[in-house]
Every structure is written in structure tokens, then in C-alpha cells.
Design an enzyme around this catalytic site. Structure first.
Site, mmCIF file in Angstrom:
data_model
loop_
_atom_site.group_PDB
_atom_site.id
_atom_site.type_symbol
_atom_site.label_atom_id
_atom_site.label_comp_id
_atom_site.label_asym_id
_atom_site.label_seq_id
_atom_site.Cartn_x
_atom_site.Cartn_y
_atom_site.Cartn_z
ATOM 1 N N HIS A 131 -4.561 1.647 7.641
ATOM 2 C CA HIS A 131 -3.179 2.150 7.747
ATOM 3 C C HIS A 131 -2.946 3.253 6.709
ATOM 4 O O HIS A 131 -2.399 4.317 7.019
ATOM 5 C CB HIS A 131 -2.215 0.976 7.535
ATOM 6 N N GLU A 132 -3.398 2.996 5.463
ATOM 7 C CA GLU A 132 -3.195 3.983 4.392
ATOM 8 C C GLU A 132 -4.046 5.230 4.624
ATOM 9 O O GLU A 132 -3.594 6.357 4.402
ATOM 10 C CB GLU A 132 -3.520 3.359 3.028
ATOM 11 N N HIS B 274 -2.465 7.728 6.805
ATOM 12 C CA HIS B 274 -1.469 8.602 6.166
ATOM 13 C C HIS B 274 -2.116 9.889 5.666
ATOM 14 O O HIS B 274 -1.504 10.956 5.703
ATOM 15 C CB HIS B 274 -0.822 7.890 4.974
ATOM 16 N N CYS C 60 5.778 -0.208 7.082
ATOM 17 C CA CYS C 60 5.413 0.961 6.278
ATOM 18 C C CYS C 60 6.622 1.364 5.439
ATOM 19 O O CYS C 60 7.744 1.390 5.952
ATOM 20 C CB CYS C 60 5.019 2.108 7.209
ATOM 21 N N LEU C 61 6.390 1.698 4.177
ATOM 22 C CA LEU C 61 7.503 2.102 3.313
ATOM 23 C C LEU C 61 8.163 3.396 3.807
ATOM 24 O O LEU C 61 9.309 3.668 3.467
ATOM 25 C CB LEU C 61 7.027 2.264 1.861
ATOM 26 N N GLY D 37 0.840 -1.193 0.000
ATOM 27 C CA GLY D 37 0.000 0.000 0.000
ATOM 28 C C GLY D 37 0.874 1.242 0.000
ATOM 29 O O GLY D 37 1.999 1.219 0.516
ATOM 30 N N GLN E 250 3.194 9.902 0.824
ATOM 31 C CA GLN E 250 4.479 9.175 0.939
ATOM 32 C C GLN E 250 5.394 9.442 -0.249
ATOM 33 O O GLN E 250 6.586 9.127 -0.201
ATOM 34 C CB GLN E 250 4.238 7.676 1.098
HETATM 35 ZN ZN ZN Z 1 2.448 3.350 5.672
#
Ligand code: ZN
Length: 170
Positions: A136-137, A140, A94-95, A46, A51
Site C-alpha cells: 500500500h505504501e 503511494h 489510508c491517512l 504507515g 503524503q
Molecule cells: Zn495510504
């Protein structure tokens, strides 16, 4: 398509409250394609627009396993309309917080309204990993990263490790 640089903690950009997307047009689809390619290359399941430094309410996801056909999903202006009382725990990563993982509790199921790749309104009822990932996304888009749910001590430790990783990598 292009692979975009991913913003990592503690970059203050990640605390931004993203703004609604105004139009699902070719420019937006081009960004969606780039985000998808960036997510696949990372690799991740995701990615939120913030991000990659874009403060707009846009997510891309693909929860399929490596050996399966890809199933890219695009969420424009997603809104959480319902969450279950029952919680589920997943070991999240998470990236933007590379190589750090932690168990996070979230509603086990949720419902989301959003616009798809073509700007058509869709509704989904998410369960399991899908429910966790989309929440989670969505976080963000509201300036929240999963380590914000940890104790200050654990959060600072994760941020320090990421800073070190990024320094070594660059
Ligand atoms: Zn994330």
C-alpha cells in the site's frame, strides 16, 4: 520533531511519481522522525513521504498494537523484488483518505530491498498485514492510492466524503 500536515484526496500531489532519495543524511533522518511523529499522532500504521508533500521514495511504518512497544521502521528507496501468486484481502484505510475503508486484494507475500535509517541496505520477506501495508505504501511512491483499485463510482463516493470531512474539519 514536528507533526506535518497530511495531504488528502483529491490533491493531485498524491498522483506524483516520487523520486529516489539521493542520500540518507541528517536532513533525511529529520524528515523520517517528523513523518513518524505525524503517523503516530494521526494515528496510522504507515506513511509515505508524498503524503506530507515530499515527492521522494521514503516510507515509515509501525505495525505494533497500542499496548506493545513501538517498532518504527524506515524504508528508503524501497524496491519490490518478488510477490507471491497467492493473494490476501485486507480492509484497507489510508491517512490521505480519512475514514474510508475498502477490501483490497494484494499478493499475500512480497520481498523488498531498501535502505534503513542509517543508509544500510536491507532485505525483507513480508507476510500478512506487513505485506499488505508495505505494498500500500509503495503504491503511494508510484502515485497510486488504494481507492484507485475501486470502481469509478465507489472511488468518487470516497473522494466526495473526504472532501466533505476536510471542509467540515477546516
Ligand atoms: Zn495510504
Amino acid at each position: 520533531m514536528a507533526i506535518l500536515p497530511i495531504v488528502t484526496v483529491p490533491d493531485p500531489l498524491l498522483k506524483t511519481i516520487s523520486k529516489p532519495v539521493e542520500a540518507v543524511d541528517d536532513d533525511l533522518r529529520s524528515l523520517m522522525d517528523d513523518m513518524l511523529e505525524t503517523m503516530y499522532a494521526a494515528p496510522g500504521i504507515g506513511l509515505a513521504a508524498i503524503q506530507v508533500g515530499q515527492p521522494i521514495r521514503l516510507l515509515v511504518m509501525d505495525l505494533t498494537e497500542e499496548e506493545q512497544e513501538p517498532d518504527p521502521q524506515f524504508y528508503v528507496n524501497p524496491v519490490l523484488t518478488w510477490t507471491s501468486e497467492e493473494l490476501a484481502t485486507y480492509n484497507e484505510g489510508c491517512l490521505s483518505v480519512p475514514e474510508q475503508f475498502a477490501d483490497i486484494d494484494r499478493p499475500a507475500e512480497c520481498k523488498i530491498t531498501f535502505l534503513d535509517y542509517n543508509g544500510v541496505e536491507q532485505n525483507i520477506h513480508a507476510k500478512g498485514l506487513f505485506s499488505t501495508c508495505i505494498q500500500h505504501e509503495l503504491d503511494h511512491l508510484n502515485g497510486i492510492v488504494f481507492i484507485d483499485y475501486l470502481s469509478p463510482l465507489k472511488k468518487n463516493m470516497a473522494v466526495r466524503k473526504v472532501k466533505k470531512l476536510v471542509k467540515e474539519g477546516g
